[in-house]
Write a protein that holds these residues in place. Structure first.
Motif, PDB file in Angstrom:
ATOM      1  N   ILE A   1       1.484  10.129   3.952  1.00  0.00           N
ATOM      2  CA  ILE A   1       1.844  10.528   5.308  1.00  0.00           C
ATOM      3  C   ILE A   1       0.890   9.914   6.326  1.00  0.00           C
ATOM      4  CG2 ILE A   1       1.984  12.503   6.884  1.00  0.00           C
ATOM      5  CD1 ILE A   1       2.926  14.180   4.479  1.00  0.00           C
ATOM      6  N   VAL A   2      -0.404   9.996   6.041  1.00  0.00           N
ATOM      7  CA  VAL A   2      -1.398   9.463   6.975  1.00  0.00           C
ATOM      8  C   VAL A   2      -1.257   7.944   7.106  1.00  0.00           C
ATOM      9  CG1 VAL A   2      -3.866   9.074   7.311  1.00  0.00           C
ATOM     10  CG2 VAL A   2      -3.040  11.343   6.664  1.00  0.00           C
ATOM     11  N   THR A   3      -1.039   7.250   5.980  1.00  0.00           N
ATOM     12  CA  THR A   3      -0.860   5.800   6.034  1.00  0.00           C
ATOM     13  C   THR A   3       0.358   5.434   6.881  1.00  0.00           C
ATOM     14  OG1 THR A   3      -1.857   5.528   3.840  1.00  0.00           O
ATOM     15  CG2 THR A   3      -0.515   3.712   4.656  1.00  0.00           C
ATOM     16  N   ALA A   4       1.463   6.174   6.680  1.00  0.00           N
ATOM     17  CA  ALA A   4       2.678   5.904   7.449  1.00  0.00           C
ATOM     18  C   ALA A   4       2.467   6.188   8.936  1.00  0.00           C
ATOM     19  CB  ALA A   4       3.832   6.745   6.900  1.00  0.00           C
TER      20      ALA A   4
ATOM     21  N   ASN B   1      -5.774   6.010  15.335  1.00  0.00           N
ATOM     22  CA  ASN B   1      -6.668   6.446  14.264  1.00  0.00           C
ATOM     23  C   ASN B   1      -6.946   7.941  14.276  1.00  0.00           C
ATOM     24  OD1 ASN B   1      -6.878   3.826  13.366  1.00  0.00           O
ATOM     25  ND2 ASN B   1      -8.874   3.440  14.297  1.00  0.00           N
ATOM     26  N   MET B   2      -6.595   8.620  15.365  1.00  0.00           N
ATOM     27  CA  MET B   2      -6.869  10.047  15.489  1.00  0.00           C
ATOM     28  C   MET B   2      -5.828  10.922  14.804  1.00  0.00           C
ATOM     29  SD  MET B   2      -9.701  10.063  16.993  1.00  0.00           S
ATOM     30  CE  MET B   2      -9.813  11.818  17.228  1.00  0.00           C
ATOM     31  N   VAL B   3      -4.745  10.339  14.292  1.00  0.00           N
ATOM     32  CA  VAL B   3      -3.716  11.163  13.651  1.00  0.00           C
ATOM     33  C   VAL B   3      -4.280  11.917  12.452  1.00  0.00           C
ATOM     34  CG1 VAL B   3      -1.805   9.706  14.419  1.00  0.00           C
ATOM     35  CG2 VAL B   3      -2.893   9.257  12.209  1.00  0.00           C
ATOM     36  N   VAL B   4      -5.317  11.372  11.833  1.00  0.00           N
ATOM     37  CA  VAL B   4      -5.936  12.057  10.702  1.00  0.00           C
ATOM     38  C   VAL B   4      -6.525  13.393  11.148  1.00  0.00           C
ATOM     39  CG1 VAL B   4      -7.632  11.857   8.851  1.00  0.00           C
ATOM     40  CG2 VAL B   4      -6.482   9.813   9.694  1.00  0.00           C
ATOM     41  N   SER B   5      -7.141  13.412  12.320  1.00  0.00           N
ATOM     42  CA  SER B   5      -7.747  14.649  12.822  1.00  0.00           C
ATOM     43  C   SER B   5      -6.681  15.696  13.149  1.00  0.00           C
ATOM     44  CB  SER B   5      -8.602  14.363  14.054  1.00  0.00           C
ATOM     45  OG  SER B   5      -7.812  14.008  15.171  1.00  0.00           O
TER      46      SER B   5
ATOM     47  N   ILE C   1       0.835  -1.199   0.000  1.00  0.00           N
ATOM     48  CA  ILE C   1       0.000   0.000   0.000  1.00  0.00           C
ATOM     49  C   ILE C   1       0.872   1.252   0.000  1.00  0.00           C
ATOM     50  CG2 ILE C   1      -1.587   1.371   1.406  1.00  0.00           C
ATOM     51  CD1 ILE C   1      -3.037  -0.760  -0.006  1.00  0.00           C
ATOM     52  N   LEU C   2       1.970   1.231   0.776  1.00  0.00           N
ATOM     53  CA  LEU C   2       2.858   2.390   0.829  1.00  0.00           C
ATOM     54  C   LEU C   2       3.497   2.647  -0.540  1.00  0.00           C
ATOM     55  CD1 LEU C   2       4.614   1.959   4.311  1.00  0.00           C
ATOM     56  CD2 LEU C   2       3.062   3.806   3.616  1.00  0.00           C
ATOM     57  N   LEU C   3       3.897   1.581  -1.238  1.00  0.00           N
ATOM     58  CA  LEU C   3       4.457   1.747  -2.581  1.00  0.00           C
ATOM     59  C   LEU C   3       3.419   2.324  -3.541  1.00  0.00           C
ATOM     60  CD1 LEU C   3       6.521  -1.563  -2.930  1.00  0.00           C
ATOM     61  CD2 LEU C   3       7.442   0.766  -2.870  1.00  0.00           C
ATOM     62  N   THR C   4       2.189   1.874  -3.400  1.00  0.00           N
ATOM     63  CA  THR C   4       1.105   2.393  -4.244  1.00  0.00           C
ATOM     64  C   THR C   4       0.849   3.858  -3.940  1.00  0.00           C
ATOM     65  OG1 THR C   4       0.080   0.205  -4.264  1.00  0.00           O
ATOM     66  CG2 THR C   4      -1.292   2.050  -4.952  1.00  0.00           C
TER      67      THR C   4
END
Length: 434
Positions: free
Chosen positions: A390-393, A401-405, A59-62
């Motif tokens: 960045i969010v995936t990493a 899960n709150m890092v997105v916020s 997923i990171l490569l994609t």
């Protein structure tokens, strides 16, 4: 006699303006559709072109390949934006659409890693770079076509159609994902049914190219002189360096919120453990709100100016991002997902519906396509395009899960600061620089 002539010319002017609006926005539909489709089908793409022992690494490569397209955007903005400022918006927009359609179809026809080996991901990377290059030149020409054609009292309304067109691209991509998942099972999609989504881009490209070839050049561009059009690019970048910096501050929240919304298709499945169909339904609801809200905000900005709607959207995001994602992660369900997507759509629309005109007003006609395109490309590349990666990493590293916020609220705070600085400069409410 003059009154009769005016009555005839006025409907013709309205028809011409509507045609210009369609010509300007059709490429935005294809641009965002392509990028959303790549995000929607990130999982099958990762397995077909980026096989790895770890699903996270694949997923990171994609996502890295997805992000690489944004590196080409600033180059495309300078090259194609310069072309639009020298030879015209019409020719530049026709060229960008052809390049964009080519980049879109590559994932539909490229053989898999099992067939071509390492050449397969390199071809996909080339397609992303081509798409990013063309998209970098697209936005500047679109803003010019909308702002320079619209009457002074309706510039924010017509420019808001640019963001509404992006919502339409999300809607089409979401409907495509929903349709494919309804017709095919998971294994069939992995086996190649996902390619249909990219082949669909071929239907948009030729139609959009024909429409763009049929519209006249903007009047403001036609009035610019040859010496104005031939000024050196480095000199213009230096002259308008403050406008470029202020414009970049407008872009932070706009791009991060857009690509976080797009990332929901992956976030919904991997972090919330909902179904792919749920994620597509959320995308459709998000896009419908963007399409419906942006023109309303544009009309409001024509009356009261852009600052209050833009600051409201970004400011409420600073305050509300954490509680929104807290509720979503604490009570993951389709209704909560729809509510979250729709709320983000409203807050984003308040800002983005006005942002195109604000960017266009920062630059004169002879530098507008380049200036707007370069600011937009930098904003998307630096802040937006790398958001999924960045969010995936961060999610993989922290498990929170709150890092997105946090990421979304931080972007909104930066934009609020920039808006306050812009307000002090006068903000150029309705009239673009000549």
């Amino acid at each position: 006699m003059n009154s009769i002539t005016n009555k005839v010319e006025q409907p013709q002017a309205v028809v011409s303006l509507k045609r210009a609006a369609v010509a300007a926005t059709v490429g935005n539909v294809l641009e965002i559709y392509d990028f959303i489709a790549f995000g929607i089908f990130a999982i099958p793409i990762s397995r077909v072109f980026f096989p790895s022992a770890s699903e996270l690494n694949a997923i990171l490569l994609t996502m890295g390949t997805f992000a690489a397209g944004f590196l080409a955007r600033p180059i495309g903005a300078l090259v194609l934006g310069r072309y639009a400022d020298r030879v015209g918006r019409k020719k530049a927009l026709s060229l960008t659409l052809l390049l964009m359609a080519t980049g879109t179809v590559i994932p539909a026809i490229c053989p898999s890693y099992a067939t071509l080996g390492v050449l397969a991901p390199l071809i996909i990377l080339l397609g992303r770079l081509l798409q990013g290059f063309s998209a970098g030149g697209e936005i500047g020409g679109v803003v010019c076509m909308l702002v320079e054609n619209a009457p002074p009292s309706r510039r924010f309304f017509y420019a808001s159609l640019q963001q509404a067109a992006q919502g339409a691209g999300v809607l089409i991509a979401g409907c495509m994902g929903l349709t494919l998942n309804s017709i095919f099972n998971e294994q069939q999609i992995l086996d190649g049914a996902w390619r249909i989504a990219f082949a669909f881009g071929l239907l948009i490209g030729p139609v959009g190219w024909y429409v763009r070839r049929s519209v006249p050049e903007t009047l403001l561009f036609s009035k610019t002189s040859a010496p104005e059009r031939s000024k050196s690019l480095p000199g213009q970048l230096i002259t308008y360096r403050r406008s470029l910096l202020l414009g970049l501050s407008v872009m932070v929240f706009w791009t991060v919120a857009t690509y976080i919304s797009n990332y929901f298709t992956t976030y919904t499945v991997r972090q919330l453990h909902l179904t792919a169909v749920d994620s597509f339904i959320g995308q459709v609801c998000y896009s419908l709100v963007v399409i419906g809200t942006c023109p309303l905000i544009g009309r409001l900005a024509d009356r009261i100016g852009p600052f209050r709607p833009m600051f409201l959207g970004a400011g409420l995001t600073v305050i509300g991002a954490y509680p929104l994602f807290y509720l979503l992660t604490a009570y993951p369900s389709l209704p909560m997902l729809i509510a979250a997507q729709m709320l983000i759509a409203v807050l984003l629309a308040c800002h983005a519906a006005c942002a195109s005109t604000v960017l266009g007003n920062l630059f004169p006609t002879a530098f507008r396509a380049t200036g707007v395109g370069f600011v937009y490309a930098l904003g998307v590349s630096v802040f937006g395009g790398f958001t999924p990666l960045i969010v995936t990493a961060l999610l993989g590293k922290t498990g929170d899960n709150m890092v997105v916020s946090y990421y979304l609220a931080g972007a909104a705070l930066l934009t609020c600061t920039g808006l306050l600085a812009l307000r002090k400069t006068g903000f150029a409410h309705t009239q673009p620089a000549q």
